[in-house]
Write a protein that holds these residues in place. Structure first.
Motif, PDB file in Angstrom:
ATOM      1  N   THR A 214      -7.486   5.644  -5.153  1.00 21.22           N
ATOM      2  CA  THR A 214      -7.351   4.277  -4.642  1.00 21.22           C
ATOM      3  C   THR A 214      -7.585   4.282  -3.133  1.00 21.22           C
ATOM      4  OG1 THR A 214      -5.768   3.772  -6.371  1.00 21.22           O
ATOM      5  CG2 THR A 214      -5.806   2.293  -4.462  1.00 21.22           C
ATOM      6  N   ALA A 215      -8.501   3.437  -2.682  1.00 23.85           N
ATOM      7  CA  ALA A 215      -8.804   3.338  -1.255  1.00 23.85           C
ATOM      8  C   ALA A 215      -8.006   2.226  -0.589  1.00 23.85           C
ATOM      9  CB  ALA A 215     -10.297   3.078  -1.066  1.00 23.85           C
ATOM     10  N   LEU A 216      -7.899   1.098  -1.317  1.00 20.44           N
ATOM     11  CA  LEU A 216      -7.423  -0.110  -0.671  1.00 20.44           C
ATOM     12  C   LEU A 216      -6.483  -0.863  -1.612  1.00 20.44           C
ATOM     13  CD1 LEU A 216      -8.154  -1.456   2.023  1.00 20.44           C
ATOM     14  CD2 LEU A 216     -10.069  -2.575   0.871  1.00 20.44           C
ATOM     15  N   VAL A 217      -5.335  -1.253  -1.074  1.00 23.51           N
ATOM     16  CA  VAL A 217      -4.372  -2.032  -1.850  1.00 23.51           C
ATOM     17  C   VAL A 217      -4.029  -3.293  -1.069  1.00 23.51           C
ATOM     18  CG1 VAL A 217      -2.060  -2.061  -2.896  1.00 23.51           C
ATOM     19  CG2 VAL A 217      -3.364   0.089  -2.792  1.00 23.51           C
ATOM     20  N   ASP A 218      -4.079  -4.434  -1.746  1.00 20.52           N
ATOM     21  CA  ASP A 218      -3.689  -5.696  -1.111  1.00 20.52           C
ATOM     22  C   ASP A 218      -3.067  -6.555  -2.199  1.00 20.52           C
ATOM     23  OD1 ASP A 218      -3.471  -8.191   0.041  1.00 20.52           O
ATOM     24  OD2 ASP A 218      -5.622  -8.490   0.298  1.00 20.52           O
ATOM     25  N   GLY A 219      -1.746  -6.620  -2.232  1.00 22.92           N
ATOM     26  CA  GLY A 219      -1.074  -7.343  -3.300  1.00 22.92           C
ATOM     27  C   GLY A 219      -1.435  -6.716  -4.639  1.00 22.92           C
TER      28      GLY A 219
ATOM     29  N   PHE B 136     -11.848   7.185   6.192  1.00 23.60           N
ATOM     30  CA  PHE B 136     -12.714   8.354   6.448  1.00 23.60           C
ATOM     31  C   PHE B 136     -12.174   9.582   5.719  1.00 23.60           C
ATOM     32  CE2 PHE B 136     -15.169   7.853  10.731  1.00 23.60           C
ATOM     33  CZ  PHE B 136     -15.610   6.597  10.366  1.00 23.60           C
ATOM     34  N   ALA B 137     -10.836   9.709   5.670  1.00 25.98           N
ATOM     35  CA  ALA B 137     -10.206  10.921   5.160  1.00 25.98           C
ATOM     36  C   ALA B 137      -9.974  10.877   3.657  1.00 25.98           C
ATOM     37  CB  ALA B 137      -8.874  11.151   5.883  1.00 25.98           C
ATOM     38  N   GLY B 138     -10.196   9.734   3.031  1.00 27.52           N
ATOM     39  CA  GLY B 138      -9.939   9.633   1.601  1.00 27.52           C
ATOM     40  C   GLY B 138      -8.508   9.250   1.272  1.00 27.52           C
ATOM     41  N   GLY B 139      -7.772   8.758   2.267  1.00 26.42           N
ATOM     42  CA  GLY B 139      -6.401   8.307   2.037  1.00 26.42           C
ATOM     43  C   GLY B 139      -6.372   6.890   1.494  1.00 26.42           C
ATOM     44  N   ARG B 140      -5.174   6.334   1.420  1.00 28.14           N
ATOM     45  CA  ARG B 140      -5.023   4.997   0.856  1.00 28.14           C
ATOM     46  C   ARG B 140      -4.526   4.019   1.922  1.00 28.14           C
ATOM     47  NH1 ARG B 140      -0.328   4.294  -3.077  1.00 28.14           N
ATOM     48  NH2 ARG B 140      -0.909   6.445  -3.467  1.00 28.14           N
ATOM     49  N   VAL B 141      -5.142   2.845   1.966  1.00 28.74           N
ATOM     50  CA  VAL B 141      -4.770   1.813   2.926  1.00 28.74           C
ATOM     51  C   VAL B 141      -4.089   0.658   2.195  1.00 28.74           C
ATOM     52  CG1 VAL B 141      -5.673   0.051   4.501  1.00 28.74           C
ATOM     53  CG2 VAL B 141      -6.604   2.386   4.562  1.00 28.74           C
ATOM     54  N   VAL B 142      -2.925   0.271   2.677  1.00 32.35           N
ATOM     55  CA  VAL B 142      -2.189  -0.855   2.115  1.00 32.35           C
ATOM     56  C   VAL B 142      -2.190  -1.970   3.156  1.00 32.35           C
ATOM     57  CG1 VAL B 142       0.016  -1.617   1.149  1.00 32.35           C
ATOM     58  CG2 VAL B 142      -0.716   0.785   0.884  1.00 32.35           C
ATOM     59  N   MET B 143      -2.728  -3.139   2.770  1.00 27.48           N
ATOM     60  CA  MET B 143      -2.816  -4.240   3.732  1.00 27.48           C
ATOM     61  C   MET B 143      -1.689  -5.231   3.476  1.00 27.48           C
ATOM     62  SD  MET B 143      -6.411  -3.761   4.754  1.00 27.48           S
ATOM     63  CE  MET B 143      -6.684  -5.259   5.574  1.00 27.48           C
ATOM     64  N   LEU B 144      -1.019  -5.602   4.544  1.00 24.27           N
ATOM     65  CA  LEU B 144       0.101  -6.536   4.454  1.00 24.27           C
ATOM     66  C   LEU B 144      -0.070  -7.580   5.556  1.00 24.27           C
ATOM     67  CD1 LEU B 144       2.559  -6.301   2.509  1.00 24.27           C
ATOM     68  CD2 LEU B 144       3.850  -5.451   4.461  1.00 24.27           C
ATOM     69  N   PRO B 145       0.102  -8.863   5.222  1.00 23.09           N
ATOM     70  CA  PRO B 145      -0.203  -9.892   6.223  1.00 23.09           C
ATOM     71  C   PRO B 145       0.785  -9.987   7.375  1.00 23.09           C
ATOM     72  CG  PRO B 145       0.401 -10.905   4.121  1.00 23.09           C
ATOM     73  CD  PRO B 145       0.386  -9.434   3.898  1.00 23.09           C
TER      74      PRO B 145
ATOM     75  N   PRO C 157       4.447  -8.011   9.478  1.00 19.03           N
ATOM     76  CA  PRO C 157       5.366  -6.858   9.547  1.00 19.03           C
ATOM     77  C   PRO C 157       6.807  -7.224   9.245  1.00 19.03           C
ATOM     78  CG  PRO C 157       4.863  -7.628  11.755  1.00 19.03           C
ATOM     79  CD  PRO C 157       4.164  -8.570  10.804  1.00 19.03           C
ATOM     80  N   GLU C 158       7.035  -8.374   8.625  1.00 17.16           N
ATOM     81  CA  GLU C 158       8.401  -8.796   8.286  1.00 17.16           C
ATOM     82  C   GLU C 158       9.090  -7.648   7.552  1.00 17.16           C
ATOM     83  OE1 GLU C 158      11.528  -9.902   6.261  1.00 17.16           O
ATOM     84  OE2 GLU C 158       9.805 -10.277   4.948  1.00 17.16           O
ATOM     85  N   PRO C 159      10.270  -7.194   8.055  1.00 19.62           N
ATOM     86  CA  PRO C 159      10.833  -5.927   7.561  1.00 19.62           C
ATOM     87  C   PRO C 159      11.111  -5.885   6.053  1.00 19.62           C
ATOM     88  CG  PRO C 159      12.335  -6.991   9.147  1.00 19.62           C
ATOM     89  CD  PRO C 159      11.055  -7.763   9.164  1.00 19.62           C
ATOM     90  N   GLY C 160      11.598  -6.969   5.481  1.00 21.07           N
ATOM     91  CA  GLY C 160      11.894  -6.960   4.045  1.00 21.07           C
ATOM     92  C   GLY C 160      10.651  -6.608   3.242  1.00 21.07           C
ATOM     93  N   LYS C 161       9.550  -7.273   3.549  1.00 21.70           N
ATOM     94  CA  LYS C 161       8.311  -7.057   2.812  1.00 21.70           C
ATOM     95  C   LYS C 161       7.681  -5.709   3.171  1.00 21.70           C
ATOM     96  CE  LYS C 161       7.009 -11.818   1.864  1.00 21.70           C
ATOM     97  NZ  LYS C 161       7.400 -12.741   2.943  1.00 21.70           N
ATOM     98  N   ALA C 162       7.730  -5.358   4.439  1.00 30.16           N
ATOM     99  CA  ALA C 162       7.118  -4.096   4.866  1.00 30.16           C
ATOM    100  C   ALA C 162       7.844  -2.909   4.227  1.00 30.16           C
ATOM    101  CB  ALA C 162       7.141  -3.981   6.393  1.00 30.16           C
ATOM    102  N   PHE C 163       9.178  -2.953   4.228  1.00 28.83           N
ATOM    103  CA  PHE C 163       9.947  -1.837   3.658  1.00 28.83           C
ATOM    104  C   PHE C 163       9.687  -1.723   2.152  1.00 28.83           C
ATOM    105  CE2 PHE C 163      13.536  -1.245   7.033  1.00 28.83           C
ATOM    106  CZ  PHE C 163      12.578  -1.246   8.020  1.00 28.83           C
ATOM    107  N   ALA C 164       9.608  -2.877   1.495  1.00 28.81           N
ATOM    108  CA  ALA C 164       9.327  -2.856   0.057  1.00 28.81           C
ATOM    109  C   ALA C 164       7.946  -2.253  -0.208  1.00 28.81           C
ATOM    110  CB  ALA C 164       9.423  -4.269  -0.510  1.00 28.81           C
ATOM    111  N   ALA C 165       6.980  -2.586   0.623  1.00 29.12           N
ATOM    112  CA  ALA C 165       5.625  -2.037   0.457  1.00 29.12           C
ATOM    113  C   ALA C 165       5.611  -0.536   0.720  1.00 29.12           C
ATOM    114  CB  ALA C 165       4.645  -2.752   1.390  1.00 29.12           C
ATOM    115  N   ILE C 166       6.389  -0.103   1.697  1.00 30.09           N
ATOM    116  CA  ILE C 166       6.469   1.325   2.005  1.00 30.09           C
ATOM    117  C   ILE C 166       7.022   2.083   0.799  1.00 30.09           C
ATOM    118  CG2 ILE C 166       7.715   3.036   3.414  1.00 30.09           C
ATOM    119  CD1 ILE C 166       7.450   0.974   5.771  1.00 30.09           C
TER     120      ILE C 166
ATOM    121  N   ARG D 139       7.117   0.992  -2.405  1.00 31.46           N
ATOM    122  CA  ARG D 139       6.262   0.835  -3.588  1.00 31.46           C
ATOM    123  C   ARG D 139       5.057   1.768  -3.543  1.00 31.46           C
ATOM    124  NH1 ARG D 139       5.545  -4.365  -2.951  1.00 31.46           N
ATOM    125  NH2 ARG D 139       3.493  -4.144  -1.997  1.00 31.46           N
ATOM    126  N   GLU D 140       4.428   1.877  -2.374  1.00 30.89           N
ATOM    127  CA  GLU D 140       3.178   2.635  -2.265  1.00 30.89           C
ATOM    128  C   GLU D 140       3.372   4.051  -1.750  1.00 30.89           C
ATOM    129  OE1 GLU D 140       0.306   1.664  -3.378  1.00 30.89           O
ATOM    130  OE2 GLU D 140       0.878  -0.401  -3.878  1.00 30.89           O
TER     131      GLU D 140
END
Ligand code: J2J
Length: 560
Positions: free
Chosen positions: A45-50, A261-270, A272-281, A283-284
């Motif tokens: 997986t390269a890219l995650v958005d929702g 470039f490195a083959g890692g995974r990018v998670v896009m979040l609209p 930095p609200e902490p509740g949502k950011a922490f949940a994304a951290i 989850r992914e």
């Protein structure tokens, strides 16, 4: 300085030759690095958005298919697209497609409005604009149509979401294509050169409107590689992009591009609200994240608050996977820096960077004193730095002065800005960022202040001159001075001092309303107005901003 035909300022040939000989510049277009990662890790997986998850194979497919569709619209190499998208997968795929086709994205911010966008569109001669239909009830689609109508070169409005008739459906444009192998051959054959402009970044703005910074495929690729090495990015890195991703920091230091470039995974979040950011951290399994100091403070407070509520932390550590938190954009207070590791559990990396090039970082294995009290050192051995006094004489370590820099990813001039370039660059190509910096004997830099007329509002930069020139449009105003005032969370906010014509009055909401009508980004609108009888000047007759800053700081303190 010589100029290429299109107004970008190239490096002198002898420097360019050295950067190539040393291997900093590989003459490989940015899109090629992405394809290499896709070849190595097609299933990952390269890219995650929702709910959207895009594998490397699909990313490469979408990138080339979209590049083809951009050409089908009639766009050509070196044509520009004004990109104003929030953090979403469309931003990333469109940016990569542009790199692939040699089309140049102009990295506008979601906060920009008519005033900034019309200026950027005109200066860059953008042929298209790409937006989300609406963000928070604001119709970017309507604004984009308006910008297109007023920009002679602009013939396409690309919209993600609900697309009005006559506009291009951006999501469809970014869909996977039919024939990946042929598309790839076509774009490999017509790939942009290393010296070609890859994208336009926006300057923090010290005089008037923001300048455009041309970043080439060569220099930006090196920026990405050098910062990725220092931040230890690998295929196992999971990156959370929460800052507005059109900023250089989350885009390329190492950011989205470094991780792809490195083959890692990018998670896009609209946001930095902490509740949502922490949940994304959680989850992914995010390992790396980028923040400005104001965001770090919110995260620390949120974390301390939830810690008080949770008794059993073992089971609920949402941040368990977070290894590194990069912080920069404005000065991180030492006492906040010291809390990062104990409270969030992540290694702090301080970053003092600029869209103009030079990136300084603390190293992941630096001692605590370095990590918590300095802004690090250059990421490349080829970065040259001088600390000088007002006369341009080099200062010894330990004495604060103005920083000058040159290097393989620090361009030698802004786009079509000869007059400004003559001031911002020395004749032999050193860029003066306007920051006042001390170099410690161990080589680490400490940012002590700045001598540029800019307000740094939680990492968003505001040019005092730009705001003052707009305030002069108000009839009542005789003299205006925009200065920073201290703010506990953002570090600085914008305060406006004015003198008025006899018998007139002006309120803060008058000023705010007028700027809003002009269509200025909300973060630039003054948050305090001080009407005075006289604005103090220095001995040489310039407005004494230092005195004004002290005055407003005193006023705020007195009012508690
Ligand atoms: C104090 N001031 C800082 C810091 C930037 C990485 C990180 C930041 C930017 C950025 C960037 C600072 N302490 N740690 O592009 O790739 C102020 C300085 C600098 C200006 C540049 C990146 N980090 N600054 O912030 O182009 O005044 O880039 O000259 O937006 O931000 O602003 P900008």
């Amino acid at each position: 300085t010589s100029h290429t035909r299109d107004g970008a300022v190239p490096w002198p040939p002898e420097d360019a030759a050295r950067y190539r000989a040393k291997g900093y510049w590989e003459d490989k277009p940015l899109g090629a690095y992405i394809l290499e990662a896709a070849d190595r890790f097609p299933e990952r997986t390269a890219l995650v958005d929702g709910d959207a998850r895009i594998s490397y194979r699909e990313l490469a497919d979408r990138m080339d298919a979209a590049a083809g569709r951009l050409l089908d619209l009639g766009l050509r190499q070196d044509d520009r697209i004004l990109v104003q998208l929030p953090n979403c997968w469309q931003f990333t795929v469109l940016t990569l497609a542009c790199f692939r086709a040699g089309i140049v994205p102009v990295m506008a911010l979601p906060a920009h409005r008519q005033f900034e966008l019309s200026y950027l569109a005109e200066l860059s001669e953008s042929r298209a604009i790409a937006v989300r239909d609406t963000i928070k009830d604001f119709s970017h689609q309507d604004l984009a149509k308006h910008i297109a109508a007023g920009t002679p070169a602009m013939s396409h409005v690309l919209v993600s979401g609900r697309v009005d008739q006559g506009n291009v459906d951006l999501d469809a444009l970014l869909a996977p294509g039919g024939d990946p192998i042929n598309a790839r051959k076509q774009f490999d054959a017509a790939a942009p050169a290393g010296d070609d402009t890859a994208c336009f970044l926006l300057s923090g703005g010290t005089t008037g409107l923001p300048k455009l910074i041309t970043r080439t495929h060569n220099d930006y690729a090196y920026n990405i590689k050098a910062t990725s090495a220092v931040t230890n990015v690998t295929a196992d890195t999971v990156y959370l992009g929460t800052l507005p991703v059109s900023h250089n920091f989350p885009l390329a230091c190492p950011g989205i591009l470094g991780v792809l470039f490195a083959g890692g995974r990018v998670v896009m979040l609209p946001s930095p609200e902490p509740g949502k950011a922490f949940a994304a951290i959680e989850r992914e399994g995010v390992t790396l994240c980028t923040a400005v100091p104001a965001v770090v403070q919110r995260w620390l407070e949120y974390r301390q608050e939830t810690d008080r509520q949770e008794t059993d932390r073992q089971e609920t550590d949402q941040l368990e996977t977070l290894e590194v938190l990069q912080v920069g954009g404005s000065r991180l207070a030492d006492e906040i820096a010291r809390k990062v590791k104990p409270v969030l559990g992540a290694t702090l990396q301080q970053v003092f960077g600029m869209a103009e090039g030079l990136i300084n970082m603390t190293r992941l294995d630096d001692p605590e004193d370095v990590v918590c009290t300095t802004q690090g050192r250059p990421v490349s051995e080829a970065d040259e730095i001088r600390i000088v006094d007002e006369s341009g004489t080099d200062l010894p370590d330990g004495v604060a002065g103005a920083i000058l820099t040159r290097g393989p990813y620090t361009p030698r001039g802004y786009y079509r800005a000869d007059e400004h370039n003559a001031r911002a660059f020395t004749p032999d190509g050193w860029y003066g960022s306007g920051d006042i910096v001390e170099r410690r004997p161990d080589g680490n830099l400490v940012v002590q202040g700045r001598d540029k007329d800019m307000i740094n509002r939680g990492g968003e930069k505001i040019s005092a001159e730009e705001i003052e020139s707009l305030v002069y449009r108000l009839d009542a105003v005789t003299l205006a001075a925009a200065v920073s005032m201290p703010d506990a969370l953002l570090g600085e906010k914008l305060c406006l001092f004015v003198t008025l014509k006899p018998g007139t009055a002006l309120t803060l909401s008058d000023v705010q309303e007028s700027l809003r009508r002009t269509g200025v980004a909300a973060f630039k609108i003054p948050e305090k107005l001080v009407v005075v009888d006289e604005i103090p000047t220095t001995k040489v007759g310039k407005i004494n901003k230092k005195q004004l800053r002290e005055e407003v700081a005193r006023m705020l303190q007195a009012s508690g």
